[in-house]
Design an enzyme around this catalytic site. Sequence first.
Site, PDB file in Angstrom:
ATOM      1  CD1 TRP A   5      47.476  44.662  39.025  1.00 10.59           C
ATOM      2  CD2 TRP A   5      46.937  42.543  38.564  1.00 10.59           C
ATOM      3  NE1 TRP A   5      46.594  44.680  37.972  1.00 10.59           N
ATOM      4  CE2 TRP A   5      46.244  43.388  37.671  1.00 10.59           C
ATOM      5  CE3 TRP A   5      46.750  41.167  38.453  1.00 10.59           C
ATOM      6  CZ2 TRP A   5      45.392  42.912  36.686  1.00 10.59           C
ATOM      7  CZ3 TRP A   5      45.892  40.690  37.475  1.00 10.59           C
ATOM      8  CH2 TRP A   5      45.228  41.548  36.612  1.00 10.59           C
ATOM      9  CG  HIS A   6      46.722  37.818  40.546  1.00 12.24           C
ATOM     10  ND1 HIS A   6      47.902  38.171  39.917  1.00 12.24           N
ATOM     11  CD2 HIS A   6      46.052  37.041  39.662  1.00 12.24           C
ATOM     12  CE1 HIS A   6      47.939  37.629  38.717  1.00 12.24           C
ATOM     13  NE2 HIS A   6      46.828  36.947  38.529  1.00 12.24           N
ATOM     14  N   GLY A   7      45.219  40.376  44.225  1.00 10.40           N
ATOM     15  CA  GLY A   7      44.238  40.532  45.288  1.00 10.40           C
ATOM     16  C   GLY A   7      44.859  40.849  46.629  1.00 10.40           C
TER      17      GLY A   7
ATOM     18  CB  VAL B 288      52.607  39.321  39.481  1.00  7.23           C
ATOM     19  CG1 VAL B 288      51.521  38.395  38.944  1.00  7.23           C
ATOM     20  CG2 VAL B 288      53.346  39.976  38.323  1.00  7.23           C
TER      21      VAL B 288
END
Length: 510
Positions: A342-344, A339
């Site tokens: 995924w955010h950056g 996660v």
Amino acid sequence: MSLISMEFLTFVAVAVIGYYLIPKRYQWVWLLAFSYIYYASSGMKYLVFLLYTTVVTYGTARMIYGADQKFAKQKEKIKTYKKSIMVLALLLDFGMLAVLKYTNFAISNVNTLFHADIRMVKFLLPLGISFYTFQSVGYILDVYWKRYEPEKNIFKFALFVSFFPQILQGPIGRYSNLAHQFYEEHSFDFMRIERGVQRVLWGFFKKMVIADTAAVFVDAIFDQYQTYNGLAILGVLAYSAQLYGDFSGGMDVVIGIASMFGIEMDENFKRPYFSISITDFWHRWHITLGTWMKDYLFYPLSLSKGMGKFGKFAKKTFGKTYGRALPICVANIVVFLVVGIWHGAAWKFIVYGLYNGIIIGFSGLMAKNYRDWKKKLKINDKSNGWHIFQIIRTFILVNISWFFDRADTIPQALTMMKNAVTVWKPVQILDIRIGTSGPAYTIIAIVILCIGCLVQFIVSYKQERGMQIRESIAMQPRLVRWAVYMILILSISAISLPANTEGGFIYAQF
């Protein structure tokens, strides 16, 4: 084409009007055309990546489905072939996302570790690529697990990948939920249009009144954190308001527009700041990402052979209680590591993910201890006081994570966290300039933000208590309903002007 621009609203109006005027059997074609026009408006070059994901996902899904006929009754060959194609599909879909989004992050870390001087690569980063890639990968895995047959028509499948309201920031949809809605015929229903407009207006309120006003203070405090060192705690609280108003407001706009076409999308938020634990928070915040991670990563990982062996080892070493919880704990940490990634492409996002995963994992590990401690302390789980304590505790833990999410670097996040509890200079807020108007409008912006948050809190509280606000409005006479909508429109227009910060959505860059 921003979701809150007049250009986009005109685009939607034309799309909706045409959708109900053309022969119903062509409605899905109309949506496909408008979806590609919308995505192309951000740049024709980005269509290449969308087409790549569509063709790869469609083709590999058809190959997986056709394996049974290709190898007849050779079960072992069928199994091996399907697994190989599934892995290939994941590598091709996730591979493109990884190359475009994480190559320079990898180069930067190699340069730092080995004192190298590898040049950064200039890649295009298509808007919404994380969302449509995850949606496509979910489809592939569902076909592989035989949850449904793959779509035969590549153009119909292209609509599933590219549906214009959701492509930039979700929600991450499931083919089983959306396919029949995309392809079936829809008749005009004025009440459905009205409810869609109602949802869109509420999204505009959250975005333009709350998020865009909060953004003024967030940007100033985080971008000049050493100057505004006494506002760290106000900065992160403003970011809580901005992020929720921006993302959930965007979801309201997206879901409202989709409903005008007769398409009901999955909800992505459920009053997350009323959560009583971090686990509960992730059941309420970005729900479709959470369910995606649960179905396609957490369960396969926690039920894998390797995790089974680890579970047996843990039971022998730590006893049944901790032994059973440890594999779930590890799986949660892995999930939230993903996660975070995924955010950056930055270490701060990895820390953000691990922070959430470790809290959730540790809570699961200590569940029995918590129950025992509450019994000894005679804490009533059902009391209002305990419930409020849990909400406040969770809100504090969430806001700690927001420091890592919003700060540019980990050291900045840690410095601001320290300042939040050691330095308090609220008067500094009066030095923040509001758009081109200067500090004269600062007090106005603060009042606007407080009013917006209060309205949001009241609505959320009522919904949390079981009140169906949208249904209550729908039961009123038409004159009353549209009077409410007009008041909302005028309010948004009037009180969002001083901030002068209209911009795009935060998650559109994902």
